[in-house]
Design an enzyme around this catalytic site. Structure first.
Site: not given
Ligand code: AGP
Length: 612
Positions: A27, A102, A485, A489, A492, A508, A607
């Site tokens: 997490r 949390n 996407e 990837k 990140e 453009h 996460k």
């Molecule tokens: C994606 O690789 C990221 N970890 C992040 O953008 C994620 O998709 C976003 O935080 C949304 O999370 P969720 O799908 O759990 O709502």
């Protein structure tokens, strides 16, 4: 986000808590701590760093082997830097009450000012610590911990998933939830509490989900729940649908690689029991009661963040092209603050892997408050978004441990394709046309497996580009979100800057970036706009750009135009993203491995972003 694990029962609690925290490491966090009750004393040990560092600290201090009630926490800093003092648990002045939390206490400053005026002494910069002193203060008139916590929380604004221990009541743990998930694990003569089932599935698969505004008193033999207003709540106990084996890495070096390779199975699971190929129909029990509302809606709004937002962009192509349903895609974080025009004629789908993303949840609640029908496309069963929607479709991707979302994305797309066919048929698509789509959908798991056959090619390509400082990802139509996407990837997990763009947008502006130092990834299936993308490729080539193409197995032209080709099977244009993203997931994985970054827990990322 923060990890929470608590245990009360006959076992030594420290090993249970530390192992539970390890299972929540994915997490994302920056400090860890533990509080146990041992010989009538509350013992707190905590420090910045990883769970392994905490375990060493506990070991060095001799641990509290005899303790059978305790709790642990991994903190992702929101208020106060990640250091020993700011790590949870936090205690009151008397050192007899400990809190782990949390979420964010929004009015903590005003509470802290009053408590300091009343003589309380603070040791940290955190919002959480005010809870410990507030509970200490209310304990005096409440008489017991459960009541003290309940009364204290009535003054608190913000979000929390919290657990409280006190040496004055060693036979109880108190857990309360507002906006940050908490579950109670029900065992034989033992009970647990956690922020995520992964932490406790080893001990029990029977769980109760706390709802917002609920508080539970948990003992070894059982638990009781009321609302903050002291209304008794009877909780249903559910059985978890996944086990520990699914959580373990399964022989792969990283969870992310395991999850990329799970995709043929997870796409199959998303379809399982829902696709009637012969009749061209889709069975979605979760939507049967609302299909008319969706079909007659003024529009469908797809809400999400990050990867889930990208899934929504693909969903828009599917819903509009196949089901002819007006569709809009919104960043949940923007939607929630721009006072959008939403009415009861609108249907909203919240797309979320975790089902706990604060922005998506807030946007969903806003849409509901304006009368929209609120639906979900979620992975985590029983998550907040799942439970706050009127209906929805689970994507059945199983626990996604890697912070970078992979299998959840392709399962989100698969479910969006199922929803699209479900609605198209309800709107009058012929059985024949439905069967053609259903048959192609059924072939997707095997086609995904064929893409993965080329996995090693991505490793050698990644080696050649690992020192690049920027990447450009280009695609058209439903492959434009694939470009976005793919870029996300790479960003990140390898920390290389990357941008996704519609291929036609090159002229453009972005074309100014092209030179021999700028690798460009094209997603270029043999579809109706292939020639258009091919001319974009020529534009890049003419400026010495280095080109990686995701192209179909039977495309004999592409190899002459680009430096590298990754082959994917043919499928219908709007299903293409489900296959075309897989090579880009692998490319980003191998780039990250070659750069030695933390693939499963990239820096600064969590996460599930359960705070704003
Ligand atoms: C994606 O690789 C990221 N970890 C992040 O953008 C994620 O998709 C976003 O935080 C949304 O999370 P969720 O799908 O759990 O709502």
């Amino acid at each position: 986000m923060c990890g929470i694990v608590g245990y009360i029962g006959p076992k030594q609690c420290i090993p249970v808590i530390l192992e539970g925290l390890r299972r929540l490491e994915y997490r994302g966090y920056d400090s860890a701590g533990i509080a146990v009750i041992d010989g009538g004393q509350l013992r707190v040990q905590k420090r910045a760093g990883k769970v392994a560092d905490l375990a060493q600290l506990v070991e060095r201090d001799g641990g509290s082997a005899s303790s059978t009630v305790g709790m642990g926490h991994t903190r992702w800093a929101t208020h106060g830097e990640p250091n020993d003092a700011n790590a949870h648990p936090h205690t009151d002045c008397s050192g007899t009450i400990a809190v782990i939390h949390n979420g964010i206490i929004e009015n903590y400053r005003s509470i802290k000012t009053k408590l300091i005026r009343d003589g309380h002494r603070f040791k940290s910069e955190t919002d959480t610590e005010v809870l410990a002193h507030l509970i200490e203060q209310t304990y005096r008139r409440a008489g017991d911990l459960f009541t003290a916590v309940r009364i204290a929380l009535r003054d608190v604004e913000g979000t929390y998933g919290l657990v409280v221990l006190s040496s004055r009541e060693p036979d109880n743990m108190i857990a309360a939830r507002m906006g940050s998930p908490l579950i109670v694990g029900v065992g034989e003569g033992e009970h647990l509490v956690a922020a995520d089932a992964a932490a406790i599935v080893e001990y029990t698969r029977h769980v109760a989900y706390l709802e917002d505004g609920e508080i539970a008193e948990i003992s070894a033999g059982g638990f009781r729940t009321t609302t903050i207003e002291d209304v008794t709540v009877d909780k249903e106990v559910h059985e978890l649908t996944f086990d520990l084996a699914q959580i373990e890495r399964g022989g792969y070096d990283h969870f992310m690689l395991k999850e990329i390779h799970e995709q043929p199975e997870t796409i199959r699971n998303a379809i399982r029991g829902r696709l009637l190929v012969e009749s061209g129909d889709v069975k979605l029990g979760g939507l049967s009661g609302v299909s008319e509302k969706i079909i007659h809606a003024r529009r469908v709004i797809l809400l999400g963040c990050g990867t889930s937002w990208h899934a929504g962009l693909v969903g828009e192509y599917m819903l509009e092209q196949i089901a002819r349903i007006p569709t809009e895609v919104e960043y949940a974080s923007e939607f929630r603050y721009r006072n959008p025009i939403v009415t009861s004629q609108d249907v909203v789908f919240a797309i979320s892997q975790s089902g706990e993303t604060a922005d998506t949840l807030a946007a969903l609640r806003l849409a509901k408050s304006k009368g929209a029908t609120a639906l979900g496309i979620v992975n985590v069963v029983g998550s907040t978004i799942a439970r706050e929607t009127e209906a929805g479709v689970y994507i059945h991707a199983g626990p996604e441990i890697g912070v970078a979302s992979t299998k959840a994305f392709t399962s989100q797309l698969t479910v969006l394709a199922l929803v699209t066919l479900f609605l198209a048929r309800a709107k009058g698509m012929s059985q024949k046309d439905g069967a053609v789509l259903a048959k192609e959908m059924q072939s997707l798991p095997d086609k995904a497996a064929r893409v993965l056959d080329h996995a090693d090619e991505l490793r050698s390509i990644a080696e050649q580009y690992k020192d690049a400082r920027n990447f450009l990802y280009l695609g058209r139509g439903a492959n434009f979100p694939v470009a976005l996407e793919g870029a996300l990837k790479l960003k990140e997990i390898s920390y290389i800057h990357a941008e996704g763009y519609p291929a036609a947008e090159m002229k453009h502006g972005p074309i100014a970036l092209i030179d021999e130092h700028m690798p460009v990834v094209f997603v270029v299936p043999k579809d109706a706009i292939y020639e258009k993308v091919a001319s974009n490729i020529q534009e890049v080539r003419a400026r010495k750009g280095r080109i990686i193409a995701v192209a179909n197995e039977d495309d004999e032209e592409i190899a002459k135009m680009v430096d590298h080709v990754i082959r994917v099977p043919h499928t219908f244009g709007f299903f293409g993203p489900i296959l075309n993203i897989i090579p880009l997931q692998l490319l980003s994985y191998w780039m990250a491995v070659s750069r030695g970054t933390n693939v499963d827990q990239p820096r600064n990322l969590a996460k599930s972003v359960t705070v704003e």
